[in-house]
Scaffold this motif. Structure first.
Motif, PDB file in Angstrom:
ATOM      1  N   GLN A   1       0.878  -1.005  -0.489  1.00  0.00           N
ATOM      2  CA  GLN A   1      -0.517  -0.202  -0.177  1.00  0.00           C
ATOM      3  C   GLN A   1       1.199   1.333   0.126  1.00  0.00           C
ATOM      4  OE1 GLN A   1      -3.913  -0.181   0.313  1.00  0.00           O
ATOM      5  NE2 GLN A   1      -3.750   1.306  -0.705  1.00  0.00           N
TER       6      GLN A   1
ATOM      7  N   LYS B   1      -4.800  -0.832   8.986  1.00  0.00           N
ATOM      8  CA  LYS B   1      -5.539  -0.254   7.339  1.00  0.00           C
ATOM      9  C   LYS B   1      -5.937   1.198   8.504  1.00  0.00           C
ATOM     10  CE  LYS B   1      -8.791  -3.516   5.645  1.00  0.00           C
ATOM     11  NZ  LYS B   1      -9.916  -4.140   4.457  1.00  0.00           N
ATOM     12  N   HIS B   2      -6.123   1.489   9.446  1.00  0.00           N
ATOM     13  CA  HIS B   2      -6.389   3.416   9.892  1.00  0.00           C
ATOM     14  C   HIS B   2      -5.329   3.233   9.657  1.00  0.00           C
ATOM     15  CE1 HIS B   2     -10.792   2.790  10.660  1.00  0.00           C
ATOM     16  NE2 HIS B   2     -10.442   1.718  11.359  1.00  0.00           N
TER      17      HIS B   2
ATOM     18  N   VAL C   1      -4.043   4.974   6.396  1.00  0.00           N
ATOM     19  CA  VAL C   1      -4.597   5.520   5.908  1.00  0.00           C
ATOM     20  C   VAL C   1      -3.674   6.914   6.135  1.00  0.00           C
ATOM     21  CG1 VAL C   1      -7.108   6.978   5.737  1.00  0.00           C
ATOM     22  CG2 VAL C   1      -7.294   4.564   5.374  1.00  0.00           C
TER      23      VAL C   1
ATOM     24  N   ARG D   1      -2.219   9.891   4.713  1.00  0.00           N
ATOM     25  CA  ARG D   1      -2.749  11.276   4.746  1.00  0.00           C
ATOM     26  C   ARG D   1      -1.732  12.414   4.656  1.00  0.00           C
ATOM     27  NH1 ARG D   1      -6.282  10.599   8.786  1.00  0.00           N
ATOM     28  NH2 ARG D   1      -8.537  10.600   7.179  1.00  0.00           N
TER      29      ARG D   1
ATOM     30  N   MET E   1      -5.863   2.259  -2.400  1.00  0.00           N
ATOM     31  CA  MET E   1      -6.997   2.423  -0.985  1.00  0.00           C
ATOM     32  C   MET E   1      -8.178   1.955  -1.326  1.00  0.00           C
ATOM     33  SD  MET E   1      -6.367   6.226   0.200  1.00  0.00           S
ATOM     34  CE  MET E   1      -6.473   6.689   2.053  1.00  0.00           C
ATOM     35  N   ARG E   2      -8.799   1.761  -2.634  1.00  0.00           N
ATOM     36  CA  ARG E   2      -9.382   1.737  -2.843  1.00  0.00           C
ATOM     37  C   ARG E   2      -9.889   0.567  -3.356  1.00  0.00           C
ATOM     38  NH1 ARG E   2     -14.286   1.448  -2.453  1.00  0.00           N
ATOM     39  NH2 ARG E   2     -15.675   1.352  -4.423  1.00  0.00           N
TER      40      ARG E   2
ATOM     41  N   LEU F   1      -7.877  -1.372   0.285  1.00  0.00           N
ATOM     42  CA  LEU F   1      -8.273  -1.470   1.836  1.00  0.00           C
ATOM     43  C   LEU F   1     -10.558  -1.022   2.067  1.00  0.00           C
ATOM     44  CD1 LEU F   1      -5.894   1.192   2.810  1.00  0.00           C
ATOM     45  CD2 LEU F   1      -5.894  -0.590   3.273  1.00  0.00           C
TER      46      LEU F   1
ATOM     47  N   THR G   1     -11.793   1.544   0.823  1.00  0.00           N
ATOM     48  CA  THR G   1     -12.632   2.655   1.175  1.00  0.00           C
ATOM     49  C   THR G   1     -12.722   3.611   0.433  1.00  0.00           C
ATOM     50  OG1 THR G   1      -9.666   3.317   2.311  1.00  0.00           O
ATOM     51  CG2 THR G   1     -10.870   4.546   1.847  1.00  0.00           C
TER      52      THR G   1
ATOM     53  N   GLU H   1     -13.919   9.174   1.003  1.00  0.00           N
ATOM     54  CA  GLU H   1     -12.927   9.018   1.826  1.00  0.00           C
ATOM     55  C   GLU H   1     -11.133   9.182   1.009  1.00  0.00           C
ATOM     56  OE1 GLU H   1     -12.985   5.656   5.184  1.00  0.00           O
ATOM     57  OE2 GLU H   1     -11.169   6.485   5.758  1.00  0.00           O
ATOM     58  N   ILE H   2     -11.415   9.315   0.481  1.00  0.00           N
ATOM     59  CA  ILE H   2      -9.580   8.897  -0.459  1.00  0.00           C
ATOM     60  C   ILE H   2      -9.373  10.007  -0.826  1.00  0.00           C
ATOM     61  CG2 ILE H   2      -8.715   8.240  -2.529  1.00  0.00           C
ATOM     62  CD1 ILE H   2     -10.026   5.596  -2.811  1.00  0.00           C
TER      63      ILE H   2
END
Lengths: 71, 190
Positions: B25, B65-66, B69, B73, B143-144, B147, B149, B153-154
């Motif tokens: 990732q 996962k959190h 992200v 970010r 991410m999409r 994960l 997401t 949110e992405i």
């Protein structure tokens, strides 16, 4: 207008369909196009295969080498 | 307490898997390492919250996962938006279509997913193809798809518009599709 989508436009919309909820008109136009266009129908199935493959990726690659049981 | 050590040992045994997951990732070994470290620490602290409801790996991946992200970010704030020039340029797909928008070449029949998924080699090829994506494109795509997401949110995490996000996802899919076609499906594969 939407009924006259080109394959190029269909490919973009089919991709977006995996990322947002398409409108009824968009879904109808896609479905119609897939019925008459074998290439786009195949393209759409390729996208679905890709999505499923990605969901399995980490397990497929690490699982056997490590042999760690998750249960 | 030996129970505690057992739990630590158990956590440690999942480390290679988590690292692999984070690396796929984040594409940055150091950041992936930190992220996994944070995850294991959080897991240690949250041992009582684990309560054996789900498989421990699933629980760890949920925490990871959190953290991933969060890391993305942070990365995205630290790098300028100019990192991927021509982000919403779609001319790179021109060669795939004729001027009237029809496919230049007919799409191949890939068969059922299982026919490919049964081969370990398929996933190695897929990883090879992923490695070729530009970093930002790969991040959005992973991410999409990996994960799971949601797109909005992405957009928030990376501070990009939904349209931009869809273009990046489209680009990733088109590129992976071409790569898989060339390296897997076009060969004498099942």
């Amino acid at each position: 207008m939407i009924g006259m989508m080109s394959c190029r436009e269909v490919s973009e919309l089919a991709s977006q369909g995996l990322d947002r909820k398409l409108g009824a008109g968009e879904r109808f136009a896609l479905g119609l196009h897939f019925r008459i266009c074998r290439n786009c129908a195949r393209f759409n199935r390729q996208l679905e295969l890709l999505r499923r493959a990605l969901q399995r990726l980490p397990d497929e690659v690490t699982g056997p080498r490590e042999g760690v049981q998750s249960t | 307490m030996s129970n505690e050590n057992d739990f630590q040992g158990e956590l440690g045994s999942h480390r290679p898997y988590l690292l692999r997951y984070a690396n796929l990732q984040l594409r940055n070994a150091a950041v992936a390492e930190d992220t996994v470290q944070d995850t294991l620490l959080a897991a240690l602290k949250g041992e009582q919250r684990y309560a054996g409801r789900s498989a421990i790996r699933t629980w760890l991946v949920g925490i990871l996962k959190h953290k991933i992200v969060d890391a993305i970010r942070k990365q995205s704030r630290e790098t300028t938006l100019a990192s991927d020039p021509g982000d919403s340029d779609r001319s790179e797909f021109d060669h795939l279509f004729k001027a009237d928008g029809h496919w230049q070449e007919s799409a191949a029949e890939w068969g059922s997913p299982e026919r490919s998924f049964d081969h370990k080699e398929f996933f190695r090829v897929l990883e090879e193809c992923l490695a070729k994506l530009p970093k930002r494109t790969a991040q959005v795509f992973m991410m999409r798809e990996h994960l799971g997401t949601p797109t909005d949110e992405i957009c928030k995490v990376l501070e990009i518009t939904p349209t931009h996000c869809w273009v990046l996802l489209y680009r990733a899919r088109m590129s992976l599709r071409a790569c898989l076609q060339q390296k897997w499906f076009a060969g004498a594969r099942p």
